[in-house]
Design a protein around this motif. Sequence first.
Motif: not given
Length: 151
Positions: A128-143
């Motif tokens: 049995n296969c549990l597949k987990l997917e996620v796209t991680l947000p980029e770090t917001v660089q402070p201006v």
Amino acid sequence: MKSELHVPSDLKFLTIVENWLLGCLEVHLKGSVDWSRQSSRLRLALVEAYSNVVRHAHKDQPLLPVLLRLELKDRDIALEVWDRGEGYDLSNYLPPCPNDRQEGGYGWLIIYRLMDKVEYQLQVNGGNCLKLEVTLPETVQPVSAQPASAI
């Protein structure tokens, strides 16, 4: 980047499982994402998935292996957790109601809330296969503050 880990069905190996995942990802992601927040998120999802296999799918069968597969492309993560148990029919799953003070059943809810996509396939290639997917947000660089131009 791809990585794979075969580990026994025993919660004594949970630290090894966590270190494998976080070690693989930290090398590639630490500078591009909020690592302290994202590592906690990924660790919790994996802990829930692995402990469900140990406690339910492979109940009292610590010699059955758990196969973990990780694939990383940029900030897209796909994690597979393979077990050899009977499987679980997700159509029977009802999320716990907070008013019921239910002790179990929160693992699936946690996983669904932490990941972008959750897919569970019964009896694929003998497991049995549990597949987990996620796209991680980029770090917001402070201006950085720009000095006002003199008029």
